[in-house]
Design a protein around this motif. Structure first.
Motif, short mmCIF file in Angstrom:
data_model
loop_
_atom_site.label_atom_id
_atom_site.label_comp_id
_atom_site.label_asym_id
_atom_site.label_seq_id
_atom_site.Cartn_x
_atom_site.Cartn_y
_atom_site.Cartn_z
N ASN A 129 0.84 -1.19 0.00
CA ASN A 129 0.00 0.00 0.00
C ASN A 129 0.87 1.24 0.00
N PHE A 130 0.31 2.31 -0.54
CA PHE A 130 1.08 3.55 -0.62
C PHE A 130 1.58 3.99 0.75
N ILE A 131 0.79 3.69 1.79
CA ILE A 131 1.18 4.10 3.14
C ILE A 131 2.54 3.50 3.52
N ASP A 132 2.87 2.34 2.96
CA ASP A 132 4.17 1.71 3.26
C ASP A 132 5.31 2.62 2.80
N THR A 133 5.08 3.33 1.68
CA THR A 133 6.14 4.23 1.20
C THR A 133 6.22 5.47 2.09
N TYR A 134 5.07 5.87 2.68
CA TYR A 134 5.11 7.04 3.58
C TYR A 134 5.86 6.68 4.87
N HIS A 135 5.71 5.44 5.34
CA HIS A 135 6.48 5.00 6.51
C HIS A 135 7.97 4.98 6.16
N LEU B 159 -7.19 -4.11 2.59
CA LEU B 159 -7.06 -2.72 3.01
C LEU B 159 -7.69 -1.77 1.98
N LYS B 160 -7.41 -2.06 0.70
CA LYS B 160 -7.91 -1.15 -0.35
C LYS B 160 -9.43 -1.27 -0.47
N GLY B 161 -9.93 -2.50 -0.35
CA GLY B 161 -11.38 -2.70 -0.46
C GLY B 161 -12.13 -2.13 0.73
N VAL C 103 -7.61 3.36 -11.68
CA VAL C 103 -7.22 1.96 -11.90
C VAL C 103 -6.12 1.53 -10.93
N GLY C 104 -5.86 2.36 -9.91
CA GLY C 104 -4.89 2.01 -8.88
C GLY C 104 -5.48 1.01 -7.91
N GLY C 105 -4.75 0.76 -6.82
CA GLY C 105 -5.20 -0.24 -5.85
C GLY C 105 -6.59 0.07 -5.31
N VAL C 106 -6.78 1.25 -4.74
CA VAL C 106 -8.09 1.62 -4.20
C VAL C 106 -9.04 1.94 -5.35
N ALA D 206 -13.83 9.56 -14.27
CA ALA D 206 -12.51 9.20 -13.76
C ALA D 206 -11.45 10.13 -14.35
N VAL D 207 -10.38 10.33 -13.58
CA VAL D 207 -9.22 11.11 -14.08
C VAL D 207 -7.99 10.24 -13.97
N THR D 208 -7.28 10.07 -15.06
CA THR D 208 -6.07 9.26 -15.02
C THR D 208 -5.03 9.84 -15.97
N ASP E 55 -10.42 11.88 -3.95
CA ASP E 55 -9.11 12.31 -4.44
C ASP E 55 -7.98 11.65 -3.64
N SER E 56 -7.25 10.76 -4.29
CA SER E 56 -6.11 10.10 -3.63
C SER E 56 -4.79 10.68 -4.13
N VAL E 57 -4.85 11.61 -5.07
CA VAL E 57 -3.61 12.12 -5.68
C VAL E 57 -3.00 13.20 -4.80
N ARG F 58 -1.58 16.59 -3.55
CA ARG F 58 -1.05 17.95 -3.76
C ARG F 58 -1.44 18.53 -5.13
N ILE F 59 -1.26 17.75 -6.20
CA ILE F 59 -1.44 18.36 -7.52
C ILE F 59 -2.90 18.34 -8.00
N SER F 60 -3.78 17.73 -7.23
CA SER F 60 -5.16 17.59 -7.70
C SER F 60 -6.17 18.33 -6.83
N GLY G 295 -5.83 10.64 0.12
CA GLY G 295 -4.47 10.15 -0.13
C GLY G 295 -3.54 11.23 -0.64
N ASN G 296 -2.26 10.87 -0.73
CA ASN G 296 -1.21 11.83 -1.09
C ASN G 296 -0.26 11.28 -2.14
N ALA G 297 -0.75 10.60 -3.16
CA ALA G 297 0.19 9.96 -4.10
C ALA G 297 1.17 10.96 -4.71
N THR H 56 3.33 3.65 -12.19
CA THR H 56 3.13 2.77 -13.35
C THR H 56 2.33 1.51 -13.03
N THR H 57 2.01 1.30 -11.76
CA THR H 57 1.30 0.06 -11.41
C THR H 57 -0.19 0.19 -11.73
N THR H 58 -0.83 -0.96 -11.93
CA THR H 58 -2.30 -0.95 -12.01
C THR H 58 -2.81 -2.01 -11.04
P1 NDP Z 1 -2.39 3.54 -6.40
O1 NDP Z 1 -2.31 2.15 -6.86
O2 NDP Z 1 -3.63 4.33 -6.66
O3 NDP Z 1 -1.16 4.32 -7.01
C1 NDP Z 1 -1.11 5.70 -7.06
C2 NDP Z 1 -1.71 6.30 -8.35
O4 NDP Z 1 -1.82 7.70 -8.15
C3 NDP Z 1 -0.84 6.12 -9.56
O5 NDP Z 1 -0.99 4.89 -10.22
C4 NDP Z 1 -1.29 7.31 -10.41
O6 NDP Z 1 -2.50 6.96 -11.08
C5 NDP Z 1 -1.64 8.36 -9.37
N1 NDP Z 1 -0.59 9.40 -9.21
C6 NDP Z 1 -0.76 10.70 -9.49
N2 NDP Z 1 0.33 11.39 -9.24
C7 NDP Z 1 1.26 10.53 -8.80
C8 NDP Z 1 2.60 10.67 -8.37
N3 NDP Z 1 3.22 11.86 -8.37
N4 NDP Z 1 3.26 9.56 -7.96
C9 NDP Z 1 2.65 8.35 -7.96
N5 NDP Z 1 1.37 8.17 -8.33
C10 NDP Z 1 0.67 9.25 -8.75
O7 NDP Z 1 -2.11 3.55 -4.83
P2 NDP Z 1 -3.05 3.02 -3.67
O8 NDP Z 1 -4.37 2.61 -4.21
O9 NDP Z 1 -2.29 2.05 -2.84
O10 NDP Z 1 -3.23 4.32 -2.79
C11 NDP Z 1 -3.72 5.53 -3.35
C12 NDP Z 1 -3.71 6.61 -2.30
O11 NDP Z 1 -4.74 6.35 -1.36
C13 NDP Z 1 -2.41 6.75 -1.53
O12 NDP Z 1 -2.10 8.09 -1.27
C14 NDP Z 1 -2.75 6.06 -0.22
O13 NDP Z 1 -1.97 6.46 0.84
C15 NDP Z 1 -4.21 6.43 -0.06
N6 NDP Z 1 -4.93 5.55 0.83
C16 NDP Z 1 -5.58 6.13 1.87
C17 NDP Z 1 -6.27 5.36 2.77
C18 NDP Z 1 -7.01 6.05 3.85
O14 NDP Z 1 -7.42 5.38 4.80
N7 NDP Z 1 -7.20 7.34 3.80
C19 NDP Z 1 -6.27 3.90 2.69
C20 NDP Z 1 -5.64 3.38 1.50
C21 NDP Z 1 -4.95 4.19 0.62
P3 NDP Z 1 -2.95 7.64 -12.47
O15 NDP Z 1 -1.84 7.35 -13.41
O16 NDP Z 1 -4.23 6.98 -12.80
O17 NDP Z 1 -3.13 9.10 -12.17
#
Ligand code: NDP
Length: 323
Positions: free
Chosen positions: A43-49, A122-124, A149-152, A169-171, A213-215, A217-219, A237-239, A314-316
């Motif tokens: 999960n993305f949170i693992d990278t934040y840790h 976790l994502k579901g 199309v990401g994890g969540v 959707a926005v991708t 919105d999981s993206v 800062r930029i969204s 989220g904060n991707a 780049t993951t889906t």
């Molecule tokens: P994803 O599989 O969705 O991966 C992140 C996606 O975000 C990318 O594939 C990309 O999708 C998009 N993206 C946009 N900008 C960036 C960037 N600068 N770097 C990387 N990715 C970017 O991840 P997860 O589903 O695991 O998690 C998504 C977010 O949701 C994370 O921030 C996570 O921490 C958060 N989250 C929050 C939870 C909560 O309880 N609040 C629980 C679970 C997750 P695209 O190309 O389509 O734009």
């Protein structure tokens, strides 16, 4: 690897701080079980840790979800026995074995494999919390989903569509857009520029009821500008990095907007709510509304490569780490 091992971090930093180390799994204490893990979900949170965005104490084993077969049960555990398949949300799942409280372990139905469970739990549950707990979504509403199309996202889109919502959707790429449509998005915006203007065009000027919105800062600004009067900005989220502070006046200016920053763990604090969420999730999987879409599998020993992949965007679907 046949020896029990885990991933340990002794400092924050890039993916190379994820070290492979042998360990002796802890024996289960009263009320605990030890699981031989089949997979840990990434999960993305693992990278934040790892980077220190969310601070942790060292040494630290990352990982927030896992699944596998019970290997040993501690004193007083009556509802689980060796061999039972379980999944759980818990800290420290980047390991071949995990010991934790039996009451937080969710028995898996036969139709769901431990790898699939580690991919979606976790994502579901996050998708469940967003759609049913944070703000119950109504049939006929129009929503905006970022990273569809990401994890969540790949669970949020079909689940919302099945509830009767129209999903915009926005991708980032055409290939991902195609996948978003297949998941149930009726419209897809490609690229992050001018999203709000495109949303206005698609909604006859009204805007969407909710932006998920999981993206980050930029969204955030485009999310706020995409909402209808009194619409909801659900920033979860904060991707792309954390959202800059938003003053209350900005919500007034947008027309009595609502902003919430939910975190899954607020909605599953007691065993009852965890079980309620998990059973809705498992029935959505069993009925085919949702699919456990494992886009990438990495050996657990290559967790660093998995982190590089998810951070590159780049993951889906989901990514799992297999011990
Ligand atoms: P994803 O599989 O969705 O991966 C992140 C996606 O975000 C990318 O594939 C990309 O999708 C998009 N993206 C946009 N900008 C960036 C960037 N600068 N770097 C990387 N990715 C970017 O991840 P997860 O589903 O695991 O998690 C998504 C977010 O949701 C994370 O921030 C996570 O921490 C958060 N989250 C929050 C939870 C909560 O309880 N609040 C629980 C679970 C997750 P695209 O190309 O389509 O734009």
């Amino acid at each position: 690897m046949t020896q029990p091992y885990r991933i340990q971090m002794h400092e924050t930093g890039g993916p190379d701080v994820l070290q492979v180390e042998d360990f002796i799994p802890r024996k289960p204490g009263p009320g605990e079980v030890t699981v031989r893990q089949s997979a840990a979900g990434l999960n993305f949170i693992d990278t934040y840790h790892r980077t220190g965005l969310y601070p942790v104490r060292f040494p630290f084993t990352p990982g927030q979800e896992g699944a596998g077969a019970v290997q040993e049960v501690g004193e007083g555990v009556t509802h689980l026995k060796p061999g039972d398949k379980v999944a759980y949300l818990a800290s420290g799942t980047y390991a071949s074995h995990f010991t934790g409280p039996a009451e937080r372990m969710i028995p898996l139905p036969d139709s769901i494999t431990p790898q699939d469970a580690a991919a979606v739990l976790l994502k579901g549950l996050t998708a469940w919390a967003l759609l049913f707990e944070v703000r119950p979504l109504q049939a006929g509403e129009t929503i905006l989903v970022w990273a569809p199309v990401g994890g969540v996202g790949s669970l949020l889109v079909p689940w919302a569509a099945s509830l009767g919502a129209r999903v915009i959707a926005v991708t980032s790429t055409e290939a991902k857009a195609e996948k978003a449509r297949a998941l149930g998005a009726s419209d897809v915006i490609i690229g992050y520029e001018g999203v709000a203007d495109k949303v206005r065009e698609l909604t006859g000027g009204r805007g969407v009821d909710v932006s998920y919105d999981s993206v980050g800062r930029i969204s955030a600004e485009e999310s706020l500008n995409s909402l209808r009067t009194a619409g909801w900005f659900v920033t979860y989220g904060n991707a792309s990095g954390p959202v800059e502070p938003i003053p209350p006046g900005r919500l007034a200016q947008g027309g009595s907007l609502v902003m919430t920053r939910p975190t899954l763990f607020s909605f599953i604090q007691d065993a009852e709510s965890l079980t309620r969420g998990a059973s809705l999730l498992f029935s959505a999987l069993s009925s085919g509304i949702l699919k456990a879409d494992i886009g990438q599998r990495f050996p657990l020993s290559e967790a660093a490569k998995a982190h590089e992949a998810i951070e590159s965007g780049t993951t889906t679907g989901a990514t799992v780490l297999v011990p």
